[in-house]
Design an enzyme around this catalytic site. Structure first.
Site, short mmCIF file in Angstrom:
data_model
loop_
_atom_site.label_atom_id
_atom_site.label_comp_id
_atom_site.label_asym_id
_atom_site.label_seq_id
_atom_site.Cartn_x
_atom_site.Cartn_y
_atom_site.Cartn_z
N GLN A 10 -7.13 1.81 14.84
CA GLN A 10 -8.33 2.01 15.39
C GLN A 10 -8.90 0.08 15.57
OE1 GLN A 10 -9.68 2.45 10.49
NE2 GLN A 10 -11.88 1.91 11.32
N SER A 88 -0.73 0.54 13.10
CA SER A 88 -1.02 0.89 12.15
C SER A 88 -1.88 2.59 11.94
CB SER A 88 -2.48 0.85 11.22
OG SER A 88 -3.64 1.23 10.81
N LEU A 89 -3.13 3.15 12.23
CA LEU A 89 -3.19 4.43 12.68
C LEU A 89 -2.02 5.36 14.28
CD1 LEU A 89 -5.08 6.80 13.17
CD2 LEU A 89 -6.44 5.87 14.30
N ARG A 113 -6.36 10.48 6.00
CA ARG A 113 -6.47 9.25 6.01
C ARG A 113 -7.29 8.96 5.55
NH1 ARG A 113 -4.98 4.73 9.03
NH2 ARG A 113 -3.18 3.06 9.45
N HIS A 202 -4.24 -2.07 4.68
CA HIS A 202 -3.27 -2.97 4.87
C HIS A 202 -3.21 -3.79 3.53
CE1 HIS A 202 -1.68 -0.55 7.66
NE2 HIS A 202 -2.85 -0.95 8.58
N GLN A 251 2.48 2.61 4.43
CA GLN A 251 2.19 1.65 4.72
C GLN A 251 0.55 2.00 4.81
OE1 GLN A 251 -0.22 2.89 7.89
NE2 GLN A 251 1.01 3.31 9.75
#
Length: 298
Positions: A10, A88-89, A113, A202, A251
């Site tokens: 993102q 991440s994503l 998500r 996170h 995660q």
């Protein structure tokens, strides 16, 4: 020479993203059209014609970046990664690219998500900030001290993204991040830059989203990937489906160990890092972590 394909997260979104693929590749067009059907709205219209503000919405951003990244990789004639990773994503994009997830299931999980994270953000005001030019250990120590301070009971702040040497993102409650930012500057940080994000990604504040996403991941079919995937949570390679799923669930509340992940990939022989998706953010980070490797866009 080993090729590592990496996929952004993102923040990489850009107006017009994916339009060239849609216009030039019948396979890409088919995948984009399928995505509109799965999501229940015309994400392609927002990607191709939308404003920056529209693209910033988490429910749009995450599937849009995922789509662009995956479609780009899977329509390449010479796509044959030796290893993959995503920031991440981007880990979901990497899983689809490696064959661990189907395109359709990957998109559904990303949509779930995004919705779960948005909901968690709305439950408690929170934020993130980039800490520039301070060592990891000092950042982690100060975050721990702020989190344990009785005078700041209920406040949260953690090191969330280890992006490259000298660039770490902290994440937490508004007051936790503010106080930590002041202490980090006192400790020698060159800058502490607030990020324009909707919440504390996170960090422990994403626990409600983690629980929601865990159910979706556990009920989704995963396959053994065609190559190792280096995961955010532990920066280690895996082809074990159960390990991959467990790390993917963890995660959302755990830090992204991108620095350590790139170091592990280079130690395992990666000499070329190819970024598949919008922008070149990861190429810049990789060069700061491993200056001798070659970087390129897919």
């Amino acid at each position: 020479m080993k090729k590592a394909y990496v996929f952004p997260g993102q923040g990489a979104q850009a107006r017009g993203m994916g339009l060239d693929l849609y216009q030039q590749s019948p396979k890409a067009k088919e995948m984009f059209d399928k995505a509109n059907e799965i999501l229940g709205f015309e994400i392609t219209k927002i990607m191709f014609e939308g404003t920056d503000e529209e693209l910033k919405q988490t429910a749009v951003t995450q599937p849009a970046v995922f789509l662009h990244s995956v479609v780009r990789a899977l329509t390449l004639d010479d796509f044959a990664p030796d290893m993959v990773a995503g920031h991440s994503l981007g880990e979901f994009s990497a899983l689809v690219a490696s064959g661990a997830l189907s395109f359709e299931d990957g998109l559904r999980l990303v949509a779930k998500r995004a919705a779960a994270m948005q909901k968690a953000c709305e439950m408690q005001p929170s934020t993130m900030a980039a800490v520039i030019n301070l060592d990891d250990a000092t950042i982690e120590r100060i975050c721990a001290e702020v989190g344990a301070d009785p005078a700041l009971s209920g406040e949260t702040v953690v090191a969330a993204n280890f992006n490259c040497p000298g660039q770490v993102v902290i994440s937490g409650s508004l007051e936790g991040v503010r106080v930590a930012g002041e202490k980090l500057k006192e400790a020698g940080a060159k800058r502490v830059l607030p990020l324009q994000v909707g919440g504390a990604f996170h960090s422990p504040l994403m626990e409600p989203a983690r629980e929601e996403l865990a159910q979706a991941i556990e009920s989704t079919a995963f396959n053994t990937p065609a190559c190792p995937i280096y995961q955010n949570v532990n920066a280690k390679p895996s082809t074990d489906v159960e390990v991959i799923k467990a790390n993917l669930i963890a995660q959302l509340t755990a830090p992204v160990r991108w620095t350590q992940l790139v170091e592990a990939m280079t130690a395992d022989g990666a000499t070329q890092f190819i970024e598949s998706g919008p922008g070149k953010v990861l190429q810049g980070l990789v060069k700061k972590i491993a200056p001798s490797v070659e970087v390129a866009s897919a």
